[in-house]
Enzyme design. Structure first.
Site, PDB file in Angstrom:
ATOM      1  N   ILE A  31      11.073  29.529  38.658  1.00  0.00           N
ATOM      2  CA  ILE A  31      11.465  28.305  39.359  1.00  0.00           C
ATOM      3  C   ILE A  31      12.163  28.629  40.692  1.00  0.00           C
ATOM      4  O   ILE A  31      12.258  27.775  41.571  1.00  0.00           O
ATOM      5  CB  ILE A  31      12.366  27.436  38.442  1.00  0.00           C
ATOM      6  N   HIS A  97      12.946  39.579  30.028  1.00  0.00           N
ATOM      7  CA  HIS A  97      11.886  39.067  30.902  1.00  0.00           C
ATOM      8  C   HIS A  97      11.501  40.116  31.929  1.00  0.00           C
ATOM      9  O   HIS A  97      12.325  40.910  32.366  1.00  0.00           O
ATOM     10  CB  HIS A  97      12.296  37.767  31.590  1.00  0.00           C
TER      11      HIS A  97
END
Lengths: 132, 132
Positions: A31, A97
């Site tokens: 994002i 991640h």
């Protein structure tokens, strides 16, 4: 984990721009992209980082990273893969991640910020200290 | 490959400060370290980068990265893992390799150089373009 933003994305409680999904792995656009196509690849089970992930999930995540990288390479000119483990390594979301950073020729970015190397004289000592 | 420096390290024709070795993987200190303990992990078979590596070797390399990271985490405060694929992504040696960058609290380094994010308005379009 109740307070983990990535677990909320996995559960669907928080939306994402999905790129890839299988039984064990989810990939979605960051994002806060630093390049076009900036993508995060995460295991669908909560692990903090590489230190606690099990080999099964790490293999699944790695296979997805390769699949996405090969796919992106048809659309971009190269790929950086970046991962941070623990706060001292600038990890900011504590769910494992990997960043996939698509690169283009002359994008002007620099993901290898250190041109100056350390004094090399203690490599032998360092290797003795770190050897497995 | 005859002209690959990492293949010469694997064969023993070029020396290295070895950290870890198994049948499929070699890890050694980067001769140009940007932090103490800067380590490279490579497959013992020649692959250019993530685009051509097979899943078998990628799994072996990933398992070694995890093993080394867990070991290093006892001696440092965190770990970055970095990888570059293709010249546009600043790959300089064309034998697949992953950098393990040990971090320490307040080491003053920054391996996430981009604080400014791109305009976010086209994430939907980008996801449609990239989705697998």
């Amino acid at each position: 984990m109740d307070d983990c933003i990535f677990c909320k994305i996995i559960s669907g409680d928080v939306p994402c721009y999905k790129i890839y999904e299988d039984e064990y792995v989810l990939a979605f656009l960051d994002i806060n992209p630093v390049v076009n196509g900036h993508t995060l690849v995460i295991p669908k089970k909560h692990f903090v980082n590489i230190f606690d992930v099990d080999n099964f999930y790490l293999e699944k995540v790695t296979a997805a990273i390769k699949k996405i990288s090969v796919h992106y390479n048809q659309k971009f000119d190269g790929i950086n893969i970046l991962n941070a483990n623990d706060k001292s390594a600038q990890q900011s979301v504590f769910h494992l991640h990997f960043h996939i950073i698509p690169r283009t020729i002359d994008d002007g970015k620099d993901f290898w910020p250190y041109k100056e190397v350390l004094d090399k004289t203690d490599l032998k000592t360092m290797a003795e200290r770190l050897k497995l």
